[in-house]
Design an enzyme around this catalytic site. Structure first.
Site, PDB file in Angstrom:
ATOM      1  N   HIS A 148      -6.727 -24.543 -51.029  1.00 46.03           N
ATOM      2  CA  HIS A 148      -6.200 -25.852 -50.626  1.00 46.03           C
ATOM      3  C   HIS A 148      -5.917 -25.883 -49.119  1.00 46.03           C
ATOM      4  O   HIS A 148      -5.113 -26.692 -48.655  1.00 46.03           O
ATOM      5  CB  HIS A 148      -4.930 -26.211 -51.400  1.00 46.03           C
ATOM      6  CG  HIS A 148      -5.016 -25.915 -52.860  1.00 46.03           C
ATOM      7  ND1 HIS A 148      -5.614 -26.760 -53.766  1.00 46.03           N
ATOM      8  CD2 HIS A 148      -4.613 -24.828 -53.583  1.00 46.03           C
ATOM      9  CE1 HIS A 148      -5.569 -26.233 -54.975  1.00 46.03           C
ATOM     10  NE2 HIS A 148      -4.970 -25.049 -54.888  1.00 46.03           N
ATOM     11  N   SER A 278     -15.576 -30.828 -23.695  1.00 42.74           N
ATOM     12  CA  SER A 278     -15.076 -32.208 -23.726  1.00 42.74           C
ATOM     13  C   SER A 278     -15.144 -32.778 -22.318  1.00 42.74           C
ATOM     14  O   SER A 278     -14.809 -32.102 -21.339  1.00 42.74           O
ATOM     15  CB  SER A 278     -13.627 -32.238 -24.231  1.00 42.74           C
ATOM     16  OG  SER A 278     -13.032 -33.492 -23.972  1.00 42.74           O
TER      17      SER A 278
END
Length: 473
Positions: A148, A278
């Site tokens: 999870h 970026s």
């Protein structure tokens, strides 16, 4: 480099930006239409061998012009005729005047259209090879497991890579089954009854059967489909593209895992010296290769819907609403699979592991995971299980509050060391918290899996394993 006029037109990024030259050529007009000509030559040779009045000179003429296609003429013929196969019959006949009467003799459009198929394995084998080497190298390196996406019991970096490998090994087997099941459509005629060929051979069924067999063998297939309509069943396309879609799912899962691990700074894809992560944030190292794989894998997965729907709406012996769809879905599936495999190969050839970061994450979580071992050690030293459990429960919640509410480090171990209750086992704490005691049989599983399932699978491809991939754009 495309000219100025070409730059005003849409160009598929699958070809213009990403795909390998080899796979792009595999679906090029040059490859497609030279294959058509080869199939017409195979048909003429088999018909001649079985007694039809076809001469060596006609076949030689066809063979001498198998590669020199006048694409401008073919385009003009198709504009007039509205039929791509007949346009190329006329174009071939123009440069083969002697053979013109026997080109495409007795055949239908789908004789050439359905018998041009290619599959690939080498790139997938290389990806598996790189991941196998990675798994072997890091078979013993403990790392946090996640369920999870929450910290769970420890595994190893190599064992996690074997989860990726397991999926890719299944993909190889699926693709091999699809390849081995693939048959030639064969020489079947307009509705699959072979009536035109039976007429050519004056009712001789044996010759029609032999013609089908001979052309099938010339085309490199072991078997032809015994029953077809005008086309082979479009379920064949489902078979091929569903295997590729399944491969897409595998790659998406692998690259998603790499992206998650990159966020944790445990593992990163290769990052070149001058690469920009970026435009706004100079410090970033975005996992753009893995992101590209995920992006294209979704497209590959989605493409399987096309052959599923196409097969479901084929009317009786055939309908033409399959054609335009297949011109897009079939090449795009193979081109997309080619791109994601070459990109994944590039990733797996340069994966970077940060053991110190992995170790730090283990240190943050392991004290909680080791509490059961500590309880057992206290009991062996003469303590009471329930009393020890309560002591650790209280200390664990205090440590958790430091982590969650104060943003501090997990100090459970320090709290245990300060508590006189745990004095009898302080000398055992290092051993009780050794990460290698929490990884079970992960290293042994890696060794067995690689030896028994992965390495044997790669054996046929060993001669071509050393080729590396440079990232395109």
């Amino acid at each position: 480099m495309a000219g100025a006029e070409e730059m005003k037109k849409y160009r598929s990024p699958l070809v213009s930006r990403y795909a390998s030259k080899e796979m792009s050529y595999n679906f090029s007009d040059k490859k497609k239409f030279t294959t058509w000509r080869k199939l017409w030559i195979f048909l003429a040779k088999a018909e001649k061998a079985l007694g039809l009045p076809i001469t060596d000179a006609q076949i030689a003429e066809m063979e001498s012009h198998a590669e020199d296609i006048d694409f401008a003429m073919a385009a003009e013929e198709e504009r007039k005729l509205r039929h791509d196969v007949m346009a190329h019959v006329h174009t071939f006949a123009h440069c083969c005047p002697t053979a013109a009467p026997i080109i495409h003799l007795g055949a239908t459009s789908c004789y050439v259209g359905d018998n041009t198929v290619s599959l690939f394995f080498l790139q997938l084998a290389r990806v598996i090879d790189r991941l196998a080497n990675f798994a072997e190298e890091y078979a013993d390196l403990p790392t946090l497991g996640f369920t999870h996406f929450q910290p769970a019991q420890l595994t190893t970096v190599g064992k996690r890579a074997c989860l990726w490998l397991q999926d890719l090994v299944m993909d190889v087997r699926n693709l091999e089954r699809a390849r081995d099941d693939l048959r030639f459509r064969g020489v079947k005629g307009t509705t699959g009854t072979q009536a035109s060929f039976l007429q050519l051979f004056q009712g001789d069924h044996d010759k029609v059967v032999e013609l089908d067999k001979m052309v099938t063998e010339m085309a490199g297939f072991k078997k032809a489909y015994l029953v077809t309509g005008q086309t082979y069943s479009r379920k064949v396309d489902i078979d091929c593209l569903s295997r590729l879609a399944s491969l897409g799912a595998s790659v998406h899962k692998i690259c998603t895992d790499i992206r998650l691990l990159a966020n944790l700074k445990e593992i990163e894809e290769p990052f070149e010296k001058e690469q920009i992560g970026s435009s706004a944030m100079p410090y970033k190292r975005n996992p753009m290769r893995a992101e590209r794989c995920c992006s294209l894998a979704r497209h590959l997965i989605a493409l399987v819907a096309d052959p599923l729907q196409t097969a479901s709406v084929q009317w009786l012996e055939r309908t033409l609403d399959d054609s335009a769809n297949r011109r897009i879905s079939l090449p795009e599936s193979f081109l997309t699979a080619d791109i994601i495999l070459s990109t994944l190969q590039n990733i797996t050839e340069g994966l970077v592991v940060y053991p110190k970061v992995i170790e730090r994450h283990i240190r943050h979580e392991l004290p909680f995971m080791a509490t059961e071992n500590i309880i057992m050690a206290i009991v062996k030293a003469g303590g009471n299980r329930q009393e020890c459990h309560e002591k650790i429960r209280v200390l664990s919640q205090e440590a958790a509050a430091v982590v969650k509410q104060e943003g501090g480090d997990n100090d459970l171990l320090a709290r245990i060391q300060r508590d006189p209750y745990f004095a009898p086992i302080l000398g055992q704490l290092d051993a009780l918290l050794d990460p290698k005691t929490f990884i079970g049989r992960a290293p042994q599983q890696v060794k067995t899996f690689l030896a028994e399932e992965v390495r044997p699978l790669l054996e046929p491809y060993k001669a071509n394993m050393d080729v590396k991939v440079e990232l395109v754009l």
